[in-house]
Design a protein around this motif. Structure first.
Motif, mmCIF file in Angstrom:
data_model
loop_
_atom_site.group_PDB
_atom_site.id
_atom_site.type_symbol
_atom_site.label_atom_id
_atom_site.label_comp_id
_atom_site.label_asym_id
_atom_site.label_seq_id
_atom_site.Cartn_x
_atom_site.Cartn_y
_atom_site.Cartn_z
ATOM 1 N N ALA A 134 0.859 -1.178 0.000
ATOM 2 C CA ALA A 134 0.000 0.000 0.000
ATOM 3 C C ALA A 134 0.895 1.228 0.000
ATOM 4 C CB ALA A 134 -0.891 0.013 1.231
ATOM 5 N N CYS A 135 0.487 2.201 -0.767
ATOM 6 C CA CYS A 135 1.258 3.438 -0.809
ATOM 7 C C CYS A 135 1.008 4.209 0.486
ATOM 8 C CB CYS A 135 0.841 4.261 -2.017
ATOM 9 S SG CYS A 135 1.797 5.775 -2.186
ATOM 10 N N PRO A 136 2.034 4.462 1.275
ATOM 11 C CA PRO A 136 1.836 5.040 2.597
ATOM 12 C C PRO A 136 1.976 6.552 2.626
ATOM 13 C CG PRO A 136 4.102 4.321 2.403
ATOM 14 C CD PRO A 136 3.456 4.057 1.069
ATOM 15 N N ARG A 137 1.899 7.164 1.480
ATOM 16 C CA ARG A 137 2.071 8.601 1.432
ATOM 17 C C ARG A 137 0.827 9.327 1.939
ATOM 18 N NH1 ARG A 137 6.465 6.485 0.012
ATOM 19 N NH2 ARG A 137 6.637 6.827 2.249
ATOM 20 N N ASN A 138 1.022 10.629 2.212
ATOM 21 C CA ASN A 138 -0.078 11.469 2.679
ATOM 22 C C ASN A 138 -0.934 11.845 1.484
ATOM 23 O OD1 ASN A 138 -1.767 13.381 3.730
ATOM 24 N ND2 ASN A 138 -0.160 14.538 4.761
ATOM 25 N N CYS A 139 -1.863 10.992 1.136
ATOM 26 C CA CYS A 139 -2.642 11.181 -0.073
ATOM 27 C C CYS A 139 -4.034 10.614 0.149
ATOM 28 C CB CYS A 139 -1.949 10.449 -1.225
ATOM 29 S SG CYS A 139 -2.908 10.379 -2.734
ATOM 30 N N TYR A 140 -5.043 11.295 -0.337
ATOM 31 C CA TYR A 140 -6.429 10.814 -0.229
ATOM 32 C C TYR A 140 -6.532 9.358 -0.685
ATOM 33 C CZ TYR A 140 -8.521 15.641 -0.317
ATOM 34 O OH TYR A 140 -8.912 16.936 -0.089
ATOM 35 N N THR B 297 -4.385 6.699 -1.066
ATOM 36 C CA THR B 297 -3.731 5.556 -0.395
ATOM 37 C C THR B 297 -3.965 4.268 -1.188
ATOM 38 O OG1 THR B 297 -4.059 6.651 1.718
ATOM 39 C CG2 THR B 297 -3.507 4.331 1.816
ATOM 40 N N CYS B 298 -3.282 4.141 -2.305
ATOM 41 C CA CYS B 298 -3.539 3.053 -3.231
ATOM 42 C C CYS B 298 -3.119 1.701 -2.700
ATOM 43 C CB CYS B 298 -2.788 3.297 -4.539
ATOM 44 S SG CYS B 298 -3.437 4.685 -5.466
ATOM 45 N N GLY B 299 -3.975 0.704 -2.969
ATOM 46 C CA GLY B 299 -3.526 -0.674 -2.822
ATOM 47 C C GLY B 299 -2.579 -0.944 -3.978
ATOM 48 N N MET B 300 -1.508 -1.683 -3.715
ATOM 49 C CA MET B 300 -0.517 -1.921 -4.754
ATOM 50 C C MET B 300 -0.221 -3.397 -4.898
ATOM 51 S SD MET B 300 2.320 0.953 -3.771
ATOM 52 C CE MET B 300 3.431 0.536 -5.057
ATOM 53 N N LEU B 301 0.213 -3.770 -6.085
ATOM 54 C CA LEU B 301 0.783 -5.091 -6.302
ATOM 55 C C LEU B 301 2.232 -4.892 -6.692
ATOM 56 C CD1 LEU B 301 -1.996 -6.883 -8.395
ATOM 57 C CD2 LEU B 301 -1.588 -7.028 -5.942
ATOM 58 N N THR C 210 -11.935 -1.218 -5.582
ATOM 59 C CA THR C 210 -12.668 -0.504 -6.644
ATOM 60 C C THR C 210 -12.205 0.943 -6.717
ATOM 61 O OG1 THR C 210 -14.447 -0.064 -5.072
ATOM 62 C CG2 THR C 210 -14.739 -1.926 -6.572
ATOM 63 N N PHE C 211 -11.644 1.428 -5.639
ATOM 64 C CA PHE C 211 -11.169 2.812 -5.640
ATOM 65 C C PHE C 211 -9.864 2.928 -6.428
ATOM 66 C CE2 PHE C 211 -11.665 7.043 -4.031
ATOM 67 C CZ PHE C 211 -10.393 7.568 -4.001
ATOM 68 N N THR C 212 -8.900 2.064 -6.126
ATOM 69 C CA THR C 212 -7.618 2.071 -6.828
ATOM 70 C C THR C 212 -7.783 1.565 -8.258
ATOM 71 O OG1 THR C 212 -6.479 1.593 -4.741
ATOM 72 C CG2 THR C 212 -5.233 1.264 -6.762
ATOM 73 N N ARG C 213 -8.575 0.517 -8.397
ATOM 74 C CA ARG C 213 -8.930 -0.043 -9.706
ATOM 75 C C ARG C 213 -7.713 -0.334 -10.584
ATOM 76 N NH1 ARG C 213 -12.764 2.821 -14.135
ATOM 77 N NH2 ARG C 213 -10.732 3.670 -14.610
ATOM 78 N N GLY C 214 -6.702 -0.910 -9.946
ATOM 79 C CA GLY C 214 -5.581 -1.414 -10.738
ATOM 80 C C GLY C 214 -4.551 -0.394 -11.178
ATOM 81 N N GLY C 215 -4.785 0.891 -10.891
ATOM 82 C CA GLY C 215 -3.844 1.901 -11.363
ATOM 83 C C GLY C 215 -3.300 2.749 -10.227
ATOM 84 N N LEU C 216 -2.074 3.175 -10.342
ATOM 85 C CA LEU C 216 -1.461 4.025 -9.315
ATOM 86 C C LEU C 216 -1.524 5.473 -9.806
ATOM 87 C CD1 LEU C 216 1.519 1.664 -8.465
ATOM 88 C CD2 LEU C 216 -0.616 1.959 -7.191
ATOM 89 N N CYS C 217 -0.379 6.131 -9.850
ATOM 90 C CA CYS C 217 -0.316 7.494 -10.377
ATOM 91 C C CYS C 217 1.118 7.712 -10.839
ATOM 92 C CB CYS C 217 -0.711 8.527 -9.318
ATOM 93 S SG CYS C 217 0.544 8.786 -8.044
ATOM 94 N N VAL C 218 1.388 8.884 -11.374
ATOM 95 C CA VAL C 218 2.729 9.160 -11.892
ATOM 96 C C VAL C 218 3.790 8.978 -10.807
ATOM 97 C CG1 VAL C 218 2.657 11.682 -11.476
ATOM 98 C CG2 VAL C 218 4.024 10.779 -13.340
ATOM 99 N N LYS C 219 3.418 9.180 -9.561
ATOM 100 C CA LYS C 219 4.383 9.011 -8.466
ATOM 101 C C LYS C 219 4.531 7.537 -8.100
ATOM 102 C CE LYS C 219 1.682 11.799 -6.074
ATOM 103 N NZ LYS C 219 0.835 12.337 -7.161
ATOM 104 N N GLY C 220 3.402 6.868 -7.919
ATOM 105 C CA GLY C 220 3.430 5.461 -7.535
ATOM 106 C C GLY C 220 4.213 4.602 -8.512
ATOM 107 N N GLY D 168 -1.440 -1.024 -9.537
ATOM 108 C CA GLY D 168 -2.471 -0.815 -8.536
ATOM 109 C C GLY D 168 -3.189 -2.125 -8.251
ATOM 110 N N ASP D 169 -3.765 -2.211 -7.066
ATOM 111 C CA ASP D 169 -4.486 -3.422 -6.673
ATOM 112 C C ASP D 169 -5.869 -3.406 -7.327
ATOM 113 O OD1 ASP D 169 -5.731 -5.532 -5.452
ATOM 114 O OD2 ASP D 169 -5.281 -4.908 -3.401
ATOM 115 N N PRO D 170 -6.166 -4.377 -8.180
ATOM 116 C CA PRO D 170 -7.491 -4.395 -8.805
ATOM 117 C C PRO D 170 -8.600 -4.766 -7.827
ATOM 118 C CG PRO D 170 -6.184 -6.297 -9.499
ATOM 119 C CD PRO D 170 -5.297 -5.453 -8.646
ATOM 120 N N ALA D 171 -8.232 -5.321 -6.665
ATOM 121 C CA ALA D 171 -9.257 -5.710 -5.687
ATOM 122 C C ALA D 171 -9.965 -4.497 -5.100
ATOM 123 C CB ALA D 171 -8.635 -6.533 -4.567
#
Lengths: 768, 179, 186
Positions: A70-76, A78-82, A100-110, A95-98
């Motif tokens: 999981a991305c532990p940064r100070n961010c709304y 907080t993505c699940g990660m694989l 629904t919020f993360t939906r398999g994708g992170l961000c330019v930082k992640g 991103g963790d597809p499990a």
């Protein structure tokens, strides 16, 4: 590393056995097909400078071990990660597809994470700076580092009779729950000086607490049901990219989206309508809108009757003192628009307002949040699916805080004055019912607090999960204050301006090398963070540092520290779980999280759906006695903004390419965002004789920066925009050089200290 | 032990050193074999060493092969690191700091070379000779660039320049012998 | 039949660059090497700078200019339309760079070869989405099958994009819409 020669690799003779004959040796080598399988035979054929292998991409699902992180940064978000690991090396992340919020994708930082894990520049070993700021560093063993720290702690105890001379500043560098082990480490040593509060969101937290008795937002995934969304002083296109899909879906279903922001942000570009509001006038605008509700009889009388404490007094105030025309004048938004949007918002249900954190970074920030909350309440949208005055929550954070909660050793002496909460995550001190507490200083005024502290002065500072010299305010004053400290210890991943001032630096683990669990202050998902790779070099997580320090200091003087010695980090993570978390998330064990992120089972996606508010009256309080206790108006009211102290407003919001001082220093990020820019309107550019690309000086009473200018009409003509980021150790750029430590109005009630008026700053600009 | 093998061992030890004491010990052993500039202040050597190879600031001359071979100056544990790991495996060797320290740290590669050279004294195996040649050629692909990097940095202690020269010299000699 | 293509919806695109970085992450691209990035639309097309973008990598053309001009057969066109570049075969002559009007092939100076987006064909063959598509938080960047999906609301040659019907780029676009803007300053 050990220094015994030849102890590096297992000795060939040992492998082969001393009695192995030459014949046997030859046989063995042939047996493993050694020569034929010499790796990269191409290596021998390639000329100098030739690469070994082409870039590899995806090698098929069976090629990897997959871990949940999981991305532990100070961010709304907080993505699940694989994490995809091969031969013990992290290859790539997703991103963790499990969730629904993360939906398999992170961000330019992640997606840039592998870059930080395997940067050759990571801090690898404990090191000591021979002379603060000299740049002359030597390696020391963990034993020596902890010995130095322990001995200084004991010396302080001897000298002062307490540990109040030991200060600790920490914030949001890592929100993994076990990282509260830093606070735990301090508590387990005794009563210390804590820099409490938060630079981030405290004014809004207090405001929501005065109004409703807690900060508790709807599930953001329910925005798809909203018929009207106002995004007020928030920029999810940069700061919560995963939320945008819900807003887009609402829009697709016919919802209208209005963005209110001083800047024409990327989020504003995606809205139906954008209002370029004058910063600090959001409260006036909200009150004007509230007044218009009354004028048009659009308020939800029934709901207000049932649930509104002090409402009639508020309504009288509006009638007496607020007009739409006045609001238009204050905010710069035409009266006609204010009226129309108010009517639209009030005529559909559910309607919601997302209050951002930038919104409340003003001297009147908390008052403004109260006004906007009040408007939402008047329209009867509190407690409704798809409705609400959304800000944040801590609903899913009910862990044991086993790492955090430690008792002071027997006989510890502490501070005896009145103190409030030690930050927004404070769950109260466990252990003895002591008359002593930690001494609390304002985290946002660290420099002044250190300069002023006495009886005892702050002599030692431990820094973790925070980059003081990049992120705190009035940088020059901080340097001055640090001169008073005998020992500065910093735990971090990369060399940064704070490490530059350290006497000892301790190397920490990345999230991939750590066991912890993560939740969000926005969505309602929880993710396990498994240790995907071995901690590199001699890095240790915060909790391992705490444990090792405990063992060391107790070995010098027994009974000095209660933090468990010889911990197993995985066990410490497991200890954070409790029945409350299990039942909230509908899981039997933390192990269920190894299958993917899990979502809390909510009674309703709407907070306050039962209208049972956490206020003293149990109702929504337009008039709050607690607010008055804390020196604010009890009644929601207009509060004047800060006066300008220079010619142009200076706004320094978050960059999408960094999270505070993380990520932007990575080379991959420089590929997408090579340099800082000052954004100014073409009108201001003409006034100053500036064109795109000119180097400018931006300066005010606090400091000066030089950088290139970008001429762009996304900025108002009276504003300078610079994104907050740290570009790495060779680039002195830092917006906080220009930000003073002026407090926001609220924050002391729930977080122990007021916030900072980060967006109430002003500056001059001219060609360099 | 021949001077050559001793040099490799002590060079490895130098790059392994975690403090001035370790550096001094290895340096002194090397000085017995090859004339070396005298050092008054070992702290100064240590500061240079850390600025180049250790940290906490960004490394001025990362001591890992893949930085120079894989055209990516900012990532360790890259493709050629894994190749060297595979190479060690064929020798029956593995780094005790697997995945904690990149396998292609100069000290580890020199240690592997030392292992091979020592084994070759007792058994002149053609396969082992081939592997020695492989490792020498691998080293020759990156050590010159590594050395150039060190030499290009200002204010580095002459003792370290000497070590880099010695490293290159030793390698060159070994390659010539291998032919 | 299958004909894969990227669909770029500039209205949904929030300019976050998750797509570009997801690609770098998947392929461990060298610093300075970028296969996918955002191209900001000029003010003639969208009236505000840095607020609208086309996310572009390779357009996997039906008549790929890169493949036509390659002297060593480093490019292959799959049945499903994906144009794959093979770095091992590539000699770095850069003919493809000169022939492609979209700037898809990139030259890696240190390695002496060209690189480009090959639509994550290894992922597609396993039933996964390309890394960039999976990364997109708003469905602005999606994978479509031109033979099956309804792309009638998209355009093939949006303003600002090279008009090369001879190459038949497969990428499809949706244009951005500016909001109603209420300013107080001018």
């Amino acid at each position: 590393m050990q220094e015994k020669h030849g102890s590096g690799n297992k000795n060939i003779q040992q492998t082969l056995g001393s009695k192995v004959s030459r014949r046997d040796f030859l046989k063995m080598m042939t047996a493993v097909g050694a020569i034929a399988a010499l790796p990269g035979n191409g290596l021998l054929r390639r000329g100098p400078g030739a690469s070994v292998m082409p870039s590899t991409g995806y090698e098929g699902k069976d090629a990897y071990q997959v871990f949940h992180n999981a991305c532990p940064r100070n961010c709304y978000d907080t993505c699940g990660m694989l994490s995809y690991v091969k031969d013990g090396v992290l290859k790539f992340v997703e991103g963790d597809p499990a969730s629904t919020f993360t939906r398999g994708g992170l961000c330019v930082k992640g997606y840039s994470y592998p870059r930080s894990v395997y940067s050759p520049d990571r801090i690898k070993y404990p090191m000591k700076q021979e002379g603060r700021g000299t740049g002359n560093w030597v390696r020391i063993s963990w034993d020596e580092a902890l010995d130095t720290i322990a001995k200084k702690v004991l010396e302080l105890k001897e000298q002062d009779g307490s540990l109040l001379g030991l200060g600790m500043t920490k914030y949001s560098g890592n929100f993994g729950i076990t990282h509260y082990g830093v606070e735990g480490m301090m508590s387990s040593l005794g009563y210390t000086t804590r820099f409490v509060g938060t630079p981030c969101w405290p004014a809004g937290i207090d405001a929501q607490n005065f109004d409703m008795g807690n900060m508790w937002c709807n599930d953001p995934e329910d925005m798809v049901h909203s018929k009207y969304i106002i995004i007020w002083g928030a920029n999810p296109s940069i700061n919560s990219i995963h939320s945008m899909k819900y807003i887009n879906e609402a829009k697709r279903r016919g919802a209208k989206v209005l963005v209110i922001d001083p800047i024409f942000t990327q989020t504003a570009a995606k809205a139906n309508e954008y209002w370029q509001i004058k910063p600090g006038a959001d409260g006036a605008l909200a009150l004007g809108m509230a007044r218009h509700l009354l004028d048009k009889k659009l308020e939800d009388k029934a709901w207000l009757e049932e649930n509104g404490e002090g409402y009639s007094e508020f309504a009288s105030y509006l009638r007496r003192e607020i007009t739409v025309d006045w609001a238009a004048e204050q905010s710069g938004i035409p009266a006609e628009r204010i009226k129309q949007i108010t009517e639209e918002f009030a005529s559909v249900k559910p309607a919601t307002i997302w209050l951002g954190y930038g919104l409340q970074r003003h001297t009147n920030g908390g008052a403004m949040v109260r006004a906007i909350d009040a408007f939402v309440a008047m329209t009867g949208n509190i407690g409704k699916v798809g409705g609400g005055a959304r800000y944040g929550h801590l609903f899913t954070w009910g862990f044991n805080y086993n790492a955090l909660v430690q008792s002071a050793p027997e006989g510890s002496i502490g501070y005896t004055g009145v103190t409030g909460p030690m930050g927004e995550f404070d769950t109260g001190q466990g252990g003895n019912a002591a008359t002593y507490t930690d001494r609390a200083f304002n985290i946002n005024k660290i420099a002044q607090e250190i300069l002023d502290a006495k009886e005892p002065p702050v002599r030692m500072l431990y820094v973790a999960n925070k980059n003081v010299l990049s992120q705190d305010f009035d940088r020059n004053k901080i340097i001055e204050a640090f001169k008073k400290l005998d020992l500065i210890v910093v735990a971090d991943l990369f060399f940064n301006p704070t490490v530059e001032q350290a006497d000892i630096v301790l190397p920490t683990t990345t999230l991939f090398e750590d066991w912890t669990v993560n939740v969000s202050y926005w969505h309602y998902w929880m993710s396990i963070n498994e240790q995907a790779i071995a901690p590199m070099y001699e890095t240790k997580s915060d909790i391992e540092i705490a444990s090792a320090l405990s063992a060391k200091i107790n070995s010098i003087k027994a009974g000095s520290c209660t933090f468990p010695e010889n911990i197993d980090p995985k066990e410490m993570m497991i200890k954070e779980f409790n029945d409350g978390i299990y039942s909230l998330f509908g899981i039997n064990s933390w192990e269920d999280l190894k299958n993917g992120a899990r979502k809390a089972k909510l009674v309703s996606s709407a907070s306050w759906s039962d209208n049972k508010f956490g206020t003293p009256s149990g109702k929504y309080e337009f008039k709050s006695a607690i607010a008055e206790e804390y020196g604010h108006s009890a009644l929601v009211k207009y509060k004047e903004p800060r006066e300008a102290y220079a010619s142009y407003r200076l706004l320094t919001p978050h960059s999408m390419y960094g999270l505070h001082s993380q990520f932007q220093n990575l080379d991959w990020m420089l590929d997408y965002n090579p340099e800082p820019l000052a954004y100014i309107h073409p009108k201001l550019a003409r006034e100053k004789g500036l064109v795109d690309g000119d180097t400018v000086r931006v300066y005010n009473k606090t400091g000066e920066v030089q950088l290139k200018v970008s001429v762009n009409d996304i900025v108002p003509a009276d504003t300078i925009l610079m994104y907050e980021a740290w570009y790495g150790q060779n680039n002195p750029f830092n917006v906080n050089i220009l930000v003073d430590d002026e407090s926001s109005d609220m924050g002391k009630y729930k977080t122990g200290a007021p916030g900072v008026a980060i967006h109430d700053q002003f500056a001059e600009i001219e060609k360099a | 032990m021949s001077d050559f093998i001793q040099s490799i061992q002590q060079l490895s030890a130098f790059f392994f050193a975690s403090d001035a004491k370790g550096m001094k010990t290895a340096y002194s052993e090397l000085a017995k074999i090859h004339p070396a500039p005298a050092v008054d202040d070992w702290s100064s050597v240590e500061f240079s060493f850390n600025r180049l190879f250790v940290g906490p600031r960004a490394l001025l001359a990362p001591p890992y092969a893949s930085i120079y071979l894989d055209n990516d100056p900012n990532r360790v544990m890259n493709e050629s690191t894994m190749q060297i790991r595979q190479f060690y495996g064929l020798l029956g060797l593995v780094s005790p700091w697997l995945n904690k320290i990149p396998d292609d740290h100069i000290a580890l590669e020199l240690d592997a070379l030392w292992q091979i050279e020592t084994a070759l004294i007792n058994s002149a195996s053609p396969q082992l000779s081939d592997m020695r040649e492989y490792l020498l050629e691998h080293l020759q692909l990156w050590v010159p660039k590594f050395r150039q990097r060190v030499l290009s940095i200002d204010d580095i202690h002459p003792a370290i320049h000497h070590i880099m020269d010695l490293l290159q010299q030793t390698l060159t000699t070994a390659l010539q012998d291998a032919e | 039949m299958t004909r894969y293509a990227f669909s770029v919806n500039a209205e949904l695109c929030i300019g976050c660059s998750s797509c570009g970085m997801a690609c770098k992450n998947q392929y461990n691209l060298d610093p300075g090497m970028v296969w996918r990035k955002l191209y900001p639309l000029s003010e003639e097309i969208y009236p505000h700078k840095d607020r609208a973008f086309y996310s572009l990598a390779c357009n996997h053309c039906s008549q790929p200019a890169c493949l036509e001009g390659c002297p060593v057969g480093a490019y292959t066109q799959r049945e499903d339309g994906i144009v794959v570049h093979n770095e091992d075969v590539c000699i770095g002559c850069r003919n493809c760079l000169r022939n492609c009007p979209f700037g898809a092939p990139r030259y890696n100076e240190e390695e002496g070869h060209v690189e480009k987006c090959s639509m994550c064909w290894q992922r597609i063959d396993e039933g996964l989405l390309p890394a960039c598509v999976q990364a997109c938080p708003t469905n602005a960047l999606t994978l479509v099958d031109l033979d099956v999906d309804d792309v009638s609301s998209t355009v093939q040659y949006p303003p600002g994009f090279p008009y090369r019907p001879d190459l038949e780029p497969s990428t499809r676009f949706v244009l951005p819409v500016a909001p109603k803007i209420v300013r107080r300053d001018v």
